[in-house]
Design an enzyme around this catalytic site. Structure first.
Site, PDB file in Angstrom:
ATOM      1  CD  GLU A 143       4.121  -4.370 -10.561  1.00 43.32           C
ATOM      2  OE1 GLU A 143       4.541  -4.160 -11.707  1.00 43.32           O
ATOM      3  OE2 GLU A 143       4.868  -4.713  -9.605  1.00 43.32           O
ATOM      4  CB  ILE A 144       1.961  -7.245  -4.027  1.00 39.38           C
ATOM      5  CG1 ILE A 144       1.076  -8.102  -3.115  1.00 39.38           C
ATOM      6  CG2 ILE A 144       3.033  -6.548  -3.239  1.00 39.38           C
ATOM      7  CD1 ILE A 144       0.128  -9.008  -3.825  1.00 39.38           C
TER       8      ILE A 144
END
Length: 697
Positions: A143-144
Site C-alpha cells: 500500500e505504501i
C-alpha cells in the site's frame, strides 16, 4: 445472499469456471475448505467479500465442521483490491468487517498461502488464526507504493505478531517477503515444501485431533512484550522519515505505535482514519496514476491483430556494462544470446564479467548453481558475424556514430533471414540508418537506459513504414525480459532526452539568473528527484551538454565529475563544492550586465518542471508521443522524476492547467523557446480538459 456451494471431494475442477461461485466449499471430514474462486488473483470485489462472509457463516453453523481452511484458486491466494477500484472505504461487507468476523470465528481458521498474498490478502491471512505458507510464496503490504495506509487491521496485527521493527520493515518498504523469511519472522505456523493446500488440510486435522481451538491474532502479544524497545524503534523510524513528502509513511508509524498503546478495535479505527486521510492527498493520486500509467503506456496501439514472433535467440553487438546488462536481462528470462564482438580477448573478458555477476548471485542465495550454469550455457560469444543468422532479433548496442551504425546494420542484415527483426539502441538517426537497409520495414529502435539491466522502461521507436509483425515482435521481446515498452515515433531524441534537455535548458537560464548549482540541485532533490540536474550533467560530462553555461565551463577546463571539476569541485573524500564554479558564473553575469535575481524555491522547480511539461506538450501536439502517460512513465522510470509527482504531465494536472499556463507565460519572455506555451495548453483549458483526458483517447 451471495451464492455458496457445498462440493464433495473430487468435484472441484470439473465445474465450469464461468458458473463457479465466488467461494467454493469442500468438505473433508471435520474440516471444510473455503476456496476463493476468482483466479488468477482472487481480487477482493464486493461479490467475493460477500460470498466469503456467507461461507464463513455457513461453516460456523455446521456442527460437524471443527476447523476451516481458507485457500485461493489459481496463481495466488489473494492480492487484495483491484487498483482501479481502490476506495477510501469499500462497500459492505468491508474488509475490516470481514476480518473481524474471521477473527471471532469459534472454530480455528487456517489460511493456506501460495503465490502472492498482498494488501487485503495479507489482512485475510493475518485475521486467520493460523497460517500455512509455501516456500515459494510471497506476502507483503504494498500500500505504501500507492501512498496509502493498509486496511483490515494489518498495522495492528503485524506488530502484535513480530514487533515494531520487522512490522515497519514490511509496511514501509512495500516489498514482499518469501515463505522462509515469513517463517523466520514468526508469521507462519508451517512452511510447506510443496502442495500447500494439502499441508494446510493436514495442519487443520492435527489441530482438531489435538483439540486446539481458535487463536485470534489480535490477542497475540509476542511483539509487544518489550515496550521500551518498541518505543525506541518508533522514535528511530520517525527520525528516519523526517521531511518525507508522502504522509502515509508517518501515518503507518502512528498506527504501529497505536498497536501498543490502544485496544485492538481502537487501533483499527485509527488505521481507518489514517487511510482516509492519505487517500485524498495529491501524492496518493499521483502514485495511483503512476501505477496505471505503466499499464497504459505499455500497450501497443495501432498493431491490433499483429502476431509477434517468439524471440528465442537474441543477437547483440556491443561490449561494456550497457551491452552486457541487456545480455543478462535476456539470459535471466531464458532467451539465448549470441554476443558479437570485434576482439576475442574482449569477449573473454565480457564472459568473465557475466560469470562473476552470476557467481556472486549464487553466493548470495539469489540463484542456484544450476540456474547460473544454464544461463551461461545459453550465451555464445563470437567474432563471426555469420553466427547472427541463427537469431530472431539483432540489437546494435555499440557506441558508434550514426554513420558507423548505418554501415554495421547494413552488414548484419546480409546474414539475417527476412523474419528477423533488426534494432538499434540509438535515440536518433533512424531515417539515416534505415536508408541503406534492404528491408527497412523490419527496423526499429530499442532505446534502453543505463543501467540497462535495472531500468525497467525502454523506448520502442516506431520507424516510418515498419512492419507491424516486426513491431509486435520487438514489443513482446521487451515485455518478456521484464521491461515496460513505451512506443514512440522514431524522431531524434524520442521522449526522454527531449524532455530532459528542456529541463536542462531551464537550468541554464536559472544559472544565468543567479541561482547557484548547489541550490538548484537542493531544490530539485527536495521536489523529489534522486539527484539534482547539475549533479546529473556533471556525471554525464559537460562536453556532452549543449547549454551555454555548460559549454562556458568546458572552455574554462571544467568538464564534469570525471575530470574532477564541473559545476562542482570533487574532492578525494567524496565531498563537493560549487564555490569556484559559482564565482566563474558570477563573473560571467557581471560581464554580461545580468543582475542576480531573487528566486524562491518555487520559482526554481516550477521553471524546470514546466519546461519539461511544455516539451512534453509539444511532443503530443506534433504526434511524436501518443499519450501524456507515455511521457510520464519514461520520465519516472528512466529519468528519476519523483513517482509521487506522477511525472511532469501529471504534475501540471495537479498544479492546475490554468495556473501552469499562466506561469509559463510569465517565464516566456526570458526564453520563449523553452517556456512559450504550446497551443495544446489553451485548447485543453478552453474545453475544460487536462492532460489526463488525453490518456482516454
Amino acid at each position: 445472499m451471495s451464492e455458496t456451494k457445498l462440493v464433495e471431494p473430487g468435484q472441484i475442477g470439473r465445474q465450469s469456471a464461468a458458473h463457479e461461485p465466488a467461494v467454493v466449499l469442500e468438505r473433508a471430514g471435520e474440516v471444510v475448505l473455503l476456496r476463493l474462486s476468482r483466479p488468477p488473483l482472487n481480487l477482493l470485489t464486493q461479490e467475493l467479500r460477500q460470498a466469503l462472509w456467507d461461507s464463513l457463516a455457513e461453516a460456523e453453523a455446521d456442527p460437524e465442521v471443527k476447523a476451516i481452511v481458507l485457500s485461493g484458486s489459481g496463481a495466488s491466494f489473494c492480492t487484495g483490491f483491484a487498483p482501479d477500484t481502490l476506495e477510501a472505504q469499500e462497500p459492505e461487507p468491508s474488509l475490516n468487517a470481514l476480518c473481524a468476523r474471521m477473527s471471532s470465528c469459534p472454530k480455528p481458521v487456517i489460511a493456506s498461502l501460495h503465490g502472492s498474498t498482498l494488501e487485503g490478502g495479507l489482512a485475510l491471512a493475518l485475521a486467520a488464526h493460523y497460517r500455512v505458507m509455501g516456500r515459494a510464496a510471497r506476502l507483503g503490504a504494498p500500500e505504501i507504493t500507492f501512498g496509502l495506509v493498509p486496511t483490515g487491521g494489518v498495522t495492528q496485527l503485524l506488530p502484535r505478531l513480530i514487533g515494531a521493527g520487522p512490522a515497519l520493515d514490511v509496511l514501509l518498504s512495500g516489498r514482499p517477503v518469501s515463505g522462509p523469511q515469513a517463517a523466520k519472522l514468526g508469521l507462519v505456523d508451517d512452511l510447506a515444501h510443496k502442495r500447500v493446500g494439502e499441508a494446510a488440510m493436514a495442519f487443520a486435522k492435527r489441530l482438531v485431533a489435538a483439540g486446539q481451538g481458535p487463536r485470534p491474532s489480535q490477542d497475540r502479544t509476542e511483539g509487544l512484550r518489550d515496550g521500551a524497545g518498541y518505543f525506541k524503534e518508533i522514535t528511530a523510524r520517525r527520525e528516519e522519515i523526517r521531511g518525507a513528502r508522502i504522509i502515509a509513511t508517518a501515518r503507518i508509524i502512528d498506527c504501529v505505535e497505536a498497536a501498543l498503546m490502544l485496544p485492538y478495535e481502537a487501533g483499527v479505527r485509527r488505521e481507518m482514519v489514517a487511510r482516509e486521510e492519505c487517500f485524498a492527498t495529491e501524492e496518493a493520486k499521483a502514485l495511483r496514476h503512476a501505477f496505471f500509467s505503466e499499464r497504459r503506456a505499455s500497450r501497443l496501439i495501432g498493431a491490433e491483430g499483429a502476431v509477434p514472433r517468439e524471440v528465442k535467440t537474441l543477437g547483440l553487438v556491443g561490449s561494456g556494462n550497457f551491452a552486457l546488462g541487456i545480455v543478462m536481462a535476456a539470459l535471466d528470462h531464458e532467451i539465448e544470446v549470441r554476443l558479437l564482438g570485434n576482439s576475442a580477448d574482449q569477449l573473454v573478458r565480457d564472459e568473465q564479467r557475466i560469470n562473476s555477476v552470476y557467481t556472486r548471485a549464487v553466493q548470495q542465495g539469489q540463484l542456484t548453481a544450476e540456474q547460473r550454469d544454464a544461463r551461461l550455457k545459453s550465451l555464445v560469444a563470437t567474432t563471426q558475424i555469420n553466427r547472427l543468422a541463427e537469431t530472431d532479433l539483432v540489437l546494435d548496442a555499440t557506441a558508434g556514430s550514426i554513420d558507423a551504425r548505418t554501415r554495421l546494420l547494413a552488414r548484419i542484415e546480409e546474414f539475417l533471414p527476412e523474419t528477423s527483426v533488426l534494432a538499434t539502441v540509438a535515440e536518433r538517426g533512424f531515417a539515416r540508418m534505415a536508408q541503406d537497409l534492404a528491408h527497412p520495414e523490419r527496423f526499429v529502435g530499442l532505446h534502453f537506459f543505463a543501467p540497462s539491466q535495472a531500468i525497467r522502461v525502454v523506448e520502442l521507436a516506431r520507424c516510418d513504414g515498419v512492419d507491424l509483425t516486426a513491431l509486435a515482435t520487438a514489443h513482446d521481446f521487451l515485455q518478456r525480459i521484464g521491461k515496460v515498452p513505451v512506443t514512440v515515433r522514431a524522431r531524434d531524441g524520442l521522449i526522454a532526452n527531449v524532455v530532459q534537455e528542456a529541463g536542462w535548458s531551464a537550468v541554464d537560464v536559472l544559472l544565468l539568473m543567479g541561482a547557484r548549482p548547489a541550490r538548484i540541485d537542493a531544490v530539485m532533490r527536495s521536489y523529489g528527484c534522486a539527484a539534482g540536474p547539475c549533479e546529473v550533467m556533471d556525471a554525464i560530462g559537460l562536453p556532452h551538454m549543449s547549454g551555454a553555461v555548460a559549454q562556458f565551463l568546458v572552455s574554462e577546463g571544467r568538464k564534469g565529475k570525471a575530470a574532477g571539476q564541473g559545476f562542482y569541485d570533487y574532492r578525494d573524500d567524496g565531498a563537493r563544492d560549487d564555490t569556484e564554479a559559482e564565482a566563474i558564473l558570477a563573473d560571467l553575469r557581471r560581464q554580461g550586465g545580468v543582475p542576480d535575481l531573487h528566486l524562491t524555491d518555487q520559482d526554481i522547480y516550477e521553471r524546470i518542471v514546466l519546461a519539461e511539461a511544455n516539451a512534453g506538450a509539444r511532443l503530443l501536439q506534433s504526434g511524436r508521443a501518443e499519450h501524456p502517460v507515455d511521457i510520464d512513465v519514461v520520465m519516472m522510470l528512466a529519468k528519476g522524476h519523483p513517482r509521487y509527482r506522477g511525472g511532469p504531465m501529471k504534475a501540471v494536472d495537479l498544479m492546475g492547467l490554468l495556473h501552469a499556463e499562466m506561469r509559463l507565460r510569465s517565464f516566456a519572455d526570458q526564453a520563449p523557446e523553452i517556456w512559450e506555451p504550446a497551443t495544446i495548453w489553451r485548447e485543453l483549458i478552453k474545453n475544460g480538459d487536462n492532460f489526463e483526458s488525453l490518456n482516454l483517447l
